[in-house]
Design a protein around this motif. Structure first.
Motif, PDB file in Angstrom:
ATOM      1  N   LEU A  20       0.821  -1.212   0.000  1.00  0.00           N
ATOM      2  CA  LEU A  20       0.000   0.000   0.000  1.00  0.00           C
ATOM      3  C   LEU A  20       0.853   1.259   0.000  1.00  0.00           C
ATOM      4  O   LEU A  20       0.398   2.318  -0.422  1.00  0.00           O
ATOM      5  CB  LEU A  20      -0.926   0.030   1.222  1.00  0.00           C
ATOM      6  CG  LEU A  20      -2.095  -0.940   1.229  1.00  0.00           C
ATOM      7  CD1 LEU A  20      -2.795  -0.898   2.573  1.00  0.00           C
ATOM      8  CD2 LEU A  20      -3.064  -0.624   0.111  1.00  0.00           C
ATOM      9  N   HIS A  25       0.837   1.400  -6.362  1.00  0.00           N
ATOM     10  CA  HIS A  25      -0.388   0.776  -5.879  1.00  0.00           C
ATOM     11  C   HIS A  25      -1.603   1.527  -6.420  1.00  0.00           C
ATOM     12  O   HIS A  25      -1.638   2.761  -6.395  1.00  0.00           O
ATOM     13  CB  HIS A  25      -0.423   0.766  -4.347  1.00  0.00           C
ATOM     14  CG  HIS A  25      -1.480  -0.125  -3.807  1.00  0.00           C
ATOM     15  ND1 HIS A  25      -2.791   0.274  -3.712  1.00  0.00           N
ATOM     16  CD2 HIS A  25      -1.437  -1.389  -3.360  1.00  0.00           C
ATOM     17  CE1 HIS A  25      -3.510  -0.711  -3.221  1.00  0.00           C
ATOM     18  NE2 HIS A  25      -2.700  -1.738  -3.006  1.00  0.00           N
ATOM     19  N   PRO A  26      -2.624   0.817  -6.920  1.00  0.00           N
ATOM     20  CA  PRO A  26      -3.778   1.476  -7.524  1.00  0.00           C
ATOM     21  C   PRO A  26      -4.584   2.370  -6.570  1.00  0.00           C
ATOM     22  O   PRO A  26      -5.287   3.269  -7.020  1.00  0.00           O
ATOM     23  CB  PRO A  26      -4.648   0.328  -8.033  1.00  0.00           C
ATOM     24  CG  PRO A  26      -4.048  -0.923  -7.538  1.00  0.00           C
ATOM     25  CD  PRO A  26      -2.686  -0.628  -7.022  1.00  0.00           C
ATOM     26  N   MET A  27      -4.451   2.167  -5.285  1.00  0.00           N
ATOM     27  CA  MET A  27      -5.194   2.969  -4.310  1.00  0.00           C
ATOM     28  C   MET A  27      -4.370   4.121  -3.743  1.00  0.00           C
ATOM     29  O   MET A  27      -4.820   4.833  -2.857  1.00  0.00           O
ATOM     30  CB  MET A  27      -5.680   2.080  -3.161  1.00  0.00           C
ATOM     31  CG  MET A  27      -6.652   1.000  -3.573  1.00  0.00           C
ATOM     32  SD  MET A  27      -8.172   1.662  -4.251  1.00  0.00           S
ATOM     33  CE  MET A  27      -8.920   2.336  -2.803  1.00  0.00           C
ATOM     34  N   ARG A  28      -3.168   4.318  -4.258  1.00  0.00           N
ATOM     35  CA  ARG A  28      -2.275   5.318  -3.681  1.00  0.00           C
ATOM     36  C   ARG A  28      -2.848   6.731  -3.667  1.00  0.00           C
ATOM     37  O   ARG A  28      -2.731   7.453  -2.686  1.00  0.00           O
ATOM     38  CB  ARG A  28      -0.959   5.334  -4.426  1.00  0.00           C
ATOM     39  CG  ARG A  28       0.307   4.986  -3.663  1.00  0.00           C
ATOM     40  CD  ARG A  28       0.339   5.412  -2.240  1.00  0.00           C
ATOM     41  NE  ARG A  28       0.999   6.688  -2.092  1.00  0.00           N
ATOM     42  CZ  ARG A  28       2.283   6.886  -2.284  1.00  0.00           C
ATOM     43  NH1 ARG A  28       3.081   5.904  -2.579  1.00  0.00           N
ATOM     44  NH2 ARG A  28       2.792   8.087  -2.158  1.00  0.00           N
ATOM     45  N   ARG A  30      -5.902   7.656  -3.488  1.00  0.00           N
ATOM     46  CA  ARG A  30      -6.932   7.688  -2.434  1.00  0.00           C
ATOM     47  C   ARG A  30      -6.289   7.698  -1.048  1.00  0.00           C
ATOM     48  O   ARG A  30      -6.719   8.408  -0.146  1.00  0.00           O
ATOM     49  CB  ARG A  30      -7.842   6.481  -2.603  1.00  0.00           C
ATOM     50  CG  ARG A  30      -9.096   6.549  -1.851  1.00  0.00           C
ATOM     51  CD  ARG A  30      -9.993   5.417  -2.257  1.00  0.00           C
ATOM     52  NE  ARG A  30     -11.315   5.639  -1.698  1.00  0.00           N
ATOM     53  CZ  ARG A  30     -12.294   4.802  -1.821  1.00  0.00           C
ATOM     54  NH1 ARG A  30     -12.131   3.682  -2.500  1.00  0.00           N
ATOM     55  NH2 ARG A  30     -13.448   5.058  -1.278  1.00  0.00           N
ATOM     56  N   ILE A  31      -5.258   6.888  -0.875  1.00  0.00           N
ATOM     57  CA  ILE A  31      -4.536   6.829   0.394  1.00  0.00           C
ATOM     58  C   ILE A  31      -3.900   8.188   0.696  1.00  0.00           C
ATOM     59  O   ILE A  31      -3.987   8.683   1.819  1.00  0.00           O
ATOM     60  CB  ILE A  31      -3.469   5.712   0.354  1.00  0.00           C
ATOM     61  CG1 ILE A  31      -4.146   4.345   0.323  1.00  0.00           C
ATOM     62  CG2 ILE A  31      -2.509   5.816   1.543  1.00  0.00           C
ATOM     63  CD1 ILE A  31      -3.222   3.207  -0.044  1.00  0.00           C
TER      64      ILE A  31
END
Length: 61
Positions: A20, A25-28, A30-31
């Protein structure tokens, strides 16, 4: 604002889901937004995690 429980949760994420923290990472995105919001309201652990995310992005973590 921080609690021992929040510290444990963030530590668990760091250990169990290290990917993460990686820039690819594909959610980076958002993170990053979530961390920015938590930092802006004064969650100390969020700032610590934000620094670790930056270190991972630079290959230092």
């Amino acid at each position: 604002m921080s609690s021992p429980a929040s510290k444990r949760v963030l530590a668990a994420v760091m250990i169990q889901e290290r990917e993460l923290l990686l820039p690819k990472h594909p959610m980076r995105a958002r993170i990053d937004r979530m961390l920015g919001r938590l930092v802006s309201v004064g969650v100390a652990e969020a700032h610590e995690l934000e620094l670790k995310v930056e270190m991972a992005a630079n290959g230092l973590y």
